[in-house]
Design a protein around this motif. Sequence first.
Motif, short mmCIF file in Angstrom:
data_model
loop_
_atom_site.label_atom_id
_atom_site.label_comp_id
_atom_site.label_asym_id
_atom_site.label_seq_id
_atom_site.Cartn_x
_atom_site.Cartn_y
_atom_site.Cartn_z
N GLY A 108 0.76 -1.23 0.00
CA GLY A 108 0.00 0.00 0.00
C GLY A 108 0.80 1.29 0.00
O GLY A 108 0.29 2.33 -0.45
N ASP A 109 2.02 1.27 0.47
CA ASP A 109 2.79 2.51 0.51
C ASP A 109 3.50 2.80 -0.81
O ASP A 109 4.31 3.73 -0.91
CB ASP A 109 3.81 2.48 1.66
N GLY A 110 3.20 1.98 -1.82
CA GLY A 110 3.79 2.20 -3.14
C GLY A 110 5.07 1.43 -3.39
O GLY A 110 5.57 1.42 -4.52
N THR A 111 5.61 0.78 -2.37
CA THR A 111 6.82 -0.01 -2.55
C THR A 111 6.46 -1.45 -2.90
O THR A 111 5.28 -1.82 -2.98
CB THR A 111 7.69 0.03 -1.28
N SER A 112 7.46 -2.27 -3.09
CA SER A 112 7.22 -3.67 -3.43
C SER A 112 8.24 -4.55 -2.74
O SER A 112 9.30 -4.10 -2.29
CB SER A 112 7.27 -3.87 -4.95
N ILE A 113 7.92 -5.85 -2.65
CA ILE A 113 8.79 -6.85 -2.04
C ILE A 113 9.08 -7.90 -3.10
O ILE A 113 8.15 -8.50 -3.66
CB ILE A 113 8.12 -7.50 -0.81
N ASP A 114 10.34 -8.13 -3.39
CA ASP A 114 10.72 -9.16 -4.35
C ASP A 114 10.58 -10.53 -3.70
O ASP A 114 10.91 -10.72 -2.53
CB ASP A 114 12.16 -8.96 -4.81
N ALA A 115 10.09 -11.50 -4.47
CA ALA A 115 9.86 -12.83 -3.92
C ALA A 115 10.00 -13.88 -5.01
O ALA A 115 9.44 -13.73 -6.09
CB ALA A 115 8.46 -12.91 -3.29
N ASP A 116 10.74 -14.94 -4.70
CA ASP A 116 10.81 -16.08 -5.61
C ASP A 116 9.55 -16.92 -5.53
O ASP A 116 9.11 -17.50 -6.52
CB ASP A 116 12.03 -16.95 -5.26
N LEU A 117 8.97 -16.98 -4.33
CA LEU A 117 7.75 -17.74 -4.10
C LEU A 117 6.78 -16.87 -3.30
O LEU A 117 7.17 -16.21 -2.33
CB LEU A 117 8.04 -19.01 -3.30
N ILE A 118 5.50 -16.88 -3.72
CA ILE A 118 4.47 -16.12 -3.01
C ILE A 118 3.37 -17.10 -2.59
O ILE A 118 2.85 -17.85 -3.42
CB ILE A 118 3.86 -15.02 -3.89
N VAL A 119 3.05 -17.09 -1.31
CA VAL A 119 1.97 -17.93 -0.78
C VAL A 119 0.85 -17.04 -0.30
O VAL A 119 1.08 -16.10 0.48
CB VAL A 119 2.47 -18.82 0.37
#
Length: 437
Positions: A262-273
């Motif tokens: 929501g704050d406009g940033t992002s999180i990189d992830a190899d796997l998302i659950v």
Amino acid sequence: MTQRKTQIVVVGGGAGGLELVRKLGARYGRKRHDIILIDRNLTHIWKPLLHEVAAGSLDANLDEVGYGGHAVRWGYRFFNGTIESIDRAARTITTAPLIDERGDEIIGRHSIRYDYLVLAIGGISNDFGVPGVREHAMFLEDRPQADRFRQKLLNACLRTNHAHQTGDAQARVRVSIVGGGATGVELAAELYNAAKALRHYGLEVFDETKLEVSLIEAGPRILPALDEALAATAKLELERLGVRVLDSTQVTALEDRRVRIGDGTSIDADLIVWAAGVKGAEEIKTMSDLELTRGNQIVVRPTLQSKADDRIYALGDCASCLLPGRERPIPPRAQSAHQMASLVFTNLVRAQEGKPLRDFVYQDHGSLVSLSRFSTVGSLMGNLIGGRMFVQGWIARTVYTSLYRMHLIAIHGWWRGTGLILIGHVNQIVRPKLKLH
């Protein structure tokens, strides 16, 4: 002339459905009744164990129950299929064609009559309309999904292990878990438990330091079902393991290997659950004209009969039961399904005997969350003594383990269930600690 048997059809072989057909089969047998269980899978595994299967900490082959053998033992029939529609006027259900992995038809569309129908088809993860969830996230709703996650996790660990061996010291396995309920919290801890053991299975330079786990919760804290102090304890334990806990964090979209927040940033992830919330499956909307909630759950009366039809019952995650005097429906939890199965059994017996049905009384026995072998926290005796007893550490772990033992007794009966518990103690000693293939 042969008298037609009373046919009771139970759709869904989860904890509640499997317990119900065992009780019905034990009560009635095959002489005057035909008890039928329908499920799209061939085997059952207790859903609270799926996070261990996903992390590779549990070999599901040792803990699953084959419906066919269980049916022979307890006097019911098993039909491998998926419900497609309900004809309430004709009292029949239709199952969809069963297709193999090549697209060939194994069993065609099938019609099955019923005198009483019980829907125990569970639920699916609620994506809350967030873009990209269905395309980019994985779920832990059944064993095939848990197996798929485990294989992808192992592949990611192998790639990272190789990267370190060839000089990339910054390589990491990045996992983002959306949803800070029991499933998300337990999976986060179990991943670290599995990572600690991987170096003993051929990944020489891989350990928990090569793992980055983010647990994302939209609410103000994880584990809202627990007392605030216990939830804080669980958060502290997770952070000690290395989990990045992000509460009050809204996920706005999922992309390929990326979680937008929501704050406009992002999180990189190899796997998302995705483990955020429960709703009824989409196909329930076209299955029949039963009354549904906005979340596709079947609205039931306190007797657990559907509001639209006295001969159709629903239990577990697919049912919405708002009891008198309560503000919210019964929560979608394993203990709810167990208690509902017991009442549906009682009411099916009473209905056939012409006796008035009983209303559901939900007993909240508390909540327990396992942080793998590191810790267990929870609360017990929710409604029993006017308050809650807060537990953590080895006492909580012992009680948590006993819940699975109770499940074994519920689906296998006292003698066989107790025997499997004793065998389980041996398996804990001799079984592999990781399931890597």
